[in-house]
Design an enzyme around this catalytic site. Structure first.
Site, PDB file in Angstrom:
ATOM      1  N   GLN A  31      -9.064  -0.976 -15.900  1.00  0.00           N
ATOM      2  CA  GLN A  31      -9.793  -1.875 -14.710  1.00  0.00           C
ATOM      3  C   GLN A  31     -10.986  -1.408 -14.324  1.00  0.00           C
ATOM      4  O   GLN A  31     -12.053  -1.924 -14.112  1.00  0.00           O
ATOM      5  CB  GLN A  31      -8.847  -2.167 -13.685  1.00  0.00           C
ATOM      6  CG  GLN A  31      -9.327  -2.632 -12.204  1.00  0.00           C
ATOM      7  CD  GLN A  31      -8.348  -2.927 -11.219  1.00  0.00           C
ATOM      8  OE1 GLN A  31      -7.902  -3.891 -11.467  1.00  0.00           O
ATOM      9  NE2 GLN A  31      -8.083  -2.287 -10.233  1.00  0.00           N
TER      10      GLN A  31
ATOM     11  N   GLY B 131      -8.965   3.274  -8.588  1.00  0.00           N
ATOM     12  CA  GLY B 131      -8.261   4.295  -8.752  1.00  0.00           C
ATOM     13  C   GLY B 131      -8.269   4.863 -10.419  1.00  0.00           C
ATOM     14  O   GLY B 131      -8.319   3.582 -11.265  1.00  0.00           O
TER      15      GLY B 131
ATOM     16  N   MET C 205       1.931   6.836  -8.339  1.00  0.00           N
ATOM     17  CA  MET C 205       2.167   5.949  -7.624  1.00  0.00           C
ATOM     18  C   MET C 205       1.701   4.406  -7.838  1.00  0.00           C
ATOM     19  O   MET C 205       0.676   4.332  -8.562  1.00  0.00           O
ATOM     20  CB  MET C 205       1.660   6.248  -6.241  1.00  0.00           C
ATOM     21  CG  MET C 205       2.044   7.451  -5.617  1.00  0.00           C
ATOM     22  SD  MET C 205       1.631   7.771  -3.856  1.00  0.00           S
ATOM     23  CE  MET C 205       2.584   8.998  -3.583  1.00  0.00           C
ATOM     24  N   SER C 206       2.626   3.470  -7.500  1.00  0.00           N
ATOM     25  CA  SER C 206       2.360   2.331  -7.807  1.00  0.00           C
ATOM     26  C   SER C 206       3.067   1.141  -6.729  1.00  0.00           C
ATOM     27  O   SER C 206       4.207   1.531  -6.719  1.00  0.00           O
ATOM     28  CB  SER C 206       2.587   1.735  -9.192  1.00  0.00           C
ATOM     29  OG  SER C 206       2.749   0.355  -9.697  1.00  0.00           O
TER      30      SER C 206
ATOM     31  N   ASP D 259      -5.590   2.936 -12.892  1.00  0.00           N
ATOM     32  CA  ASP D 259      -6.138   1.698 -13.569  1.00  0.00           C
ATOM     33  C   ASP D 259      -7.325   1.924 -14.390  1.00  0.00           C
ATOM     34  O   ASP D 259      -8.243   1.256 -14.111  1.00  0.00           O
ATOM     35  CB  ASP D 259      -6.006   0.445 -12.733  1.00  0.00           C
ATOM     36  CG  ASP D 259      -4.716   0.504 -11.989  1.00  0.00           C
ATOM     37  OD1 ASP D 259      -3.859  -0.171 -12.487  1.00  0.00           O
ATOM     38  OD2 ASP D 259      -4.641   0.579 -10.670  1.00  0.00           O
TER      39      ASP D 259
ATOM     40  N   LEU E 126       0.623  -1.250   0.074  1.00  0.00           N
ATOM     41  CA  LEU E 126       0.156  -0.029  -0.093  1.00  0.00           C
ATOM     42  C   LEU E 126       0.991   1.355  -0.072  1.00  0.00           C
ATOM     43  O   LEU E 126       2.022   1.421   0.782  1.00  0.00           O
ATOM     44  CB  LEU E 126      -0.969  -0.070   1.290  1.00  0.00           C
ATOM     45  CG  LEU E 126      -1.884  -1.079   1.328  1.00  0.00           C
ATOM     46  CD1 LEU E 126      -3.106  -0.571   2.216  1.00  0.00           C
ATOM     47  CD2 LEU E 126      -2.632  -1.524  -0.044  1.00  0.00           C
ATOM     48  N   HIS E 127       0.273   2.297  -0.753  1.00  0.00           N
ATOM     49  CA  HIS E 127       0.832   3.454  -1.043  1.00  0.00           C
ATOM     50  C   HIS E 127      -0.154   4.656  -0.632  1.00  0.00           C
ATOM     51  O   HIS E 127      -1.276   4.034  -0.791  1.00  0.00           O
ATOM     52  CB  HIS E 127       1.541   3.647  -2.234  1.00  0.00           C
ATOM     53  CG  HIS E 127       0.962   3.372  -3.338  1.00  0.00           C
ATOM     54  ND1 HIS E 127       0.001   3.818  -3.959  1.00  0.00           N
ATOM     55  CD2 HIS E 127       1.091   2.134  -4.291  1.00  0.00           C
ATOM     56  CE1 HIS E 127      -0.523   3.289  -4.871  1.00  0.00           C
ATOM     57  NE2 HIS E 127       0.286   2.355  -5.108  1.00  0.00           N
TER      58      HIS E 127
ATOM     59  N   HIS F  47      -3.725   4.092  -2.754  1.00  0.00           N
ATOM     60  CA  HIS F  47      -4.482   3.260  -1.969  1.00  0.00           C
ATOM     61  C   HIS F  47      -5.050   4.010  -0.752  1.00  0.00           C
ATOM     62  O   HIS F  47      -6.317   3.856  -0.678  1.00  0.00           O
ATOM     63  CB  HIS F  47      -3.760   1.684  -1.479  1.00  0.00           C
ATOM     64  CG  HIS F  47      -3.172   1.032  -2.479  1.00  0.00           C
ATOM     65  ND1 HIS F  47      -1.817   0.860  -2.608  1.00  0.00           N
ATOM     66  CD2 HIS F  47      -3.609   0.238  -3.585  1.00  0.00           C
ATOM     67  CE1 HIS F  47      -1.347   0.132  -3.661  1.00  0.00           C
ATOM     68  NE2 HIS F  47      -2.584  -0.309  -4.007  1.00  0.00           N
TER      69      HIS F  47
HETATM   70  P1  AMP Z   1      -3.658  -2.637  -6.680  1.00  0.00           P
HETATM   71  O1  AMP Z   1      -3.070  -3.067  -5.185  1.00  0.00           O
HETATM   72  O2  AMP Z   1      -2.874  -2.370  -7.527  1.00  0.00           O
HETATM   73  O3  AMP Z   1      -4.621  -3.728  -7.359  1.00  0.00           O
HETATM   74  O4  AMP Z   1      -4.683  -1.165  -6.536  1.00  0.00           O
HETATM   75  C1  AMP Z   1      -6.024  -1.364  -5.778  1.00  0.00           C
HETATM   76  C2  AMP Z   1      -6.567   0.086  -5.863  1.00  0.00           C
HETATM   77  O5  AMP Z   1      -5.838   1.232  -5.796  1.00  0.00           O
HETATM   78  C3  AMP Z   1      -6.948   0.028  -7.441  1.00  0.00           C
HETATM   79  O6  AMP Z   1      -8.342   0.663  -7.579  1.00  0.00           O
HETATM   80  C4  AMP Z   1      -5.996   1.105  -8.195  1.00  0.00           C
HETATM   81  O7  AMP Z   1      -6.518   1.649  -9.167  1.00  0.00           O
HETATM   82  C5  AMP Z   1      -5.702   1.962  -6.915  1.00  0.00           C
HETATM   83  N1  AMP Z   1      -4.424   2.607  -7.142  1.00  0.00           N
HETATM   84  C6  AMP Z   1      -3.278   2.089  -7.393  1.00  0.00           C
HETATM   85  N2  AMP Z   1      -2.423   3.079  -7.472  1.00  0.00           N
HETATM   86  C7  AMP Z   1      -3.045   4.351  -7.453  1.00  0.00           C
HETATM   87  C8  AMP Z   1      -2.760   5.781  -7.646  1.00  0.00           C
HETATM   88  N3  AMP Z   1      -1.411   6.117  -7.965  1.00  0.00           N
HETATM   89  N4  AMP Z   1      -3.825   6.361  -7.433  1.00  0.00           N
HETATM   90  C9  AMP Z   1      -4.994   6.391  -6.930  1.00  0.00           C
HETATM   91  N5  AMP Z   1      -5.483   4.978  -6.954  1.00  0.00           N
HETATM   92  C10 AMP Z   1      -4.508   3.974  -7.162  1.00  0.00           C
END
Ligand code: AMP
Length: 296
Positions: A156, A150, A187-188, A153, A32-33, A36
């Site tokens: 998605q 987010g 952020m990722s 994505d 998480l960042h 999230h």
């Molecule tokens: P993930 O853990 O990569 O599956 O992401 C979980 C959720 O967090 C998804 O809805 C993503 O689109 C969202 N998310 C990931 N990175 C970001 C970001 N930089 N800004 C906003 N939402 C994000």
């Protein structure tokens, strides 16, 4: 904040929440960042209860992708969830999600390569099937009133929009803005893989997208020309870089709802997304912006 590991325990807890209570849900794969956290905070503001899932979903990784290397940082994830206002974290273990007799997979037209030949669905053929399958499972377990995703994505989000519409899911999809580092990098969780040199170069994707926004603002509304502009920008920026490999996977200009690739002159650039994905070293980076942002 409660941490729940099994479907049985989660069901017991969910039944205790009154059916009329508003429940917000954020699904994540951990690592998480602030991106999230922004979703969790928003859900906590808008709902009586906020539920977060943390599950690295094997069904959305193809053989040879980064499933085993994917960041697993549960202790710090849980404290971030707690600080952001989550009430429950569902973090299933072992084969809770995919027991050995599991055999149902969900696909959506939006995530299909036929819908868009330059997209995550085209370059990772089983990716959206894995995403849609785990999300339907989580949605039917959590039964949220609102679910937060987010914009980062965007494809998605389009898959979720189609699931909600086609399967009569009784919930509202809320798409939240992409959270970025100070230099523009989206952020990722995967940014943790970047070497210091790659990390310096990584905002190039966002710079290429904002250059396209600028071109569009100056009157270039032709999809082919804008796509070529992004490619040329990236080639120019990366051509003299030594010791770091860069492979552009796609540049897409597509409708923000249907994700269909757009051709020729764009009728409404405020409905067009420009998305790009590249491999920087061994790390897959993706980003997107609306061509002409509409400020609300
Ligand atoms: P993930 O853990 O990569 O599956 O992401 C979980 C959720 O967090 C998804 O809805 C993503 O689109 C969202 N998310 C990931 N990175 C970001 C970001 N930089 N800004 C906003 N939402 C994000």
């Amino acid at each position: 904040m409660k941490v729940v590991r099994t479907v049985l325990d989660f069901r017991g807890l969910r039944d205790l929440l009154a059916p009329t209570t508003s429940i917000g849900f954020v699904s994540t794969m951990g690592g998480l960042h602030e991106g999230h956290v922004s979703l969790i905070r928003r859900s906590a503001v808008e709902n009586r209860f906020t539920i977060v899932s943390i599950f690295v979903n094997p069904a959305q990784f193809a053989p040879g992708e980064d499933l085993s290397a994917y960041p697993r940082t549960e202790a710090s994830d849980l404290s971030k969830c707690n600080a952001a206002g989550a009430d429950v974290v569902f973090a299933p273990v072992g084969d809770e999600v995919y027991p050995s007799n599991f055999g149902t997979y969900v696909t959506t037209a939006v995530g299909n390569p036929a819908c868009n030949p330059c997209s995550e669905g085209a370059s990772r053929p089983t990716f959206f099937r894995g995403v849609a399958t785990v999300l339907i499972k989580l949605f039917s377990l959590v039964r949220p009133h609102r679910t937060y995703f987010g914009q980062k994505d965007a494809q998605q989000c389009a898959v979720v929009r189609q699931l909600v519409r086609d399967l009569w899911l009784d919930m509202c999809l809320i798409v939240c803005p992409t959270v970025r580092e100070a230099d523009g990098l989206a952020m990722s969780s995967r940014n943790a893989y970047l070497t210091p040199m790659e990390r310096q170069l990584a905002p190039v994707l966002f710079h290429a997208l904002t250059a396209a926004q600028k071109e569009c603002k100056e009157g270039v509304h032709n999809a082919e020309q804008l796509r070529l502009g992004v490619r040329t920008f990236l080639e120019r920026e990366m051509e003299n870089v030594k010791n770091v490999t860069f492979e552009l996977i796609y540049v897409s200009i597509c409708d923000c709802d249907t994700m269909k690739e757009l051709e020729g002159d764009l009728k409404d650039p405020s409905r067009a997304l420009i998305c790009t994905t590249a491999m920087l070293g061994k790390t897959r980076l993706l980003d997107n912006v609306v061509l002409i942002p509409v400020h609300k």
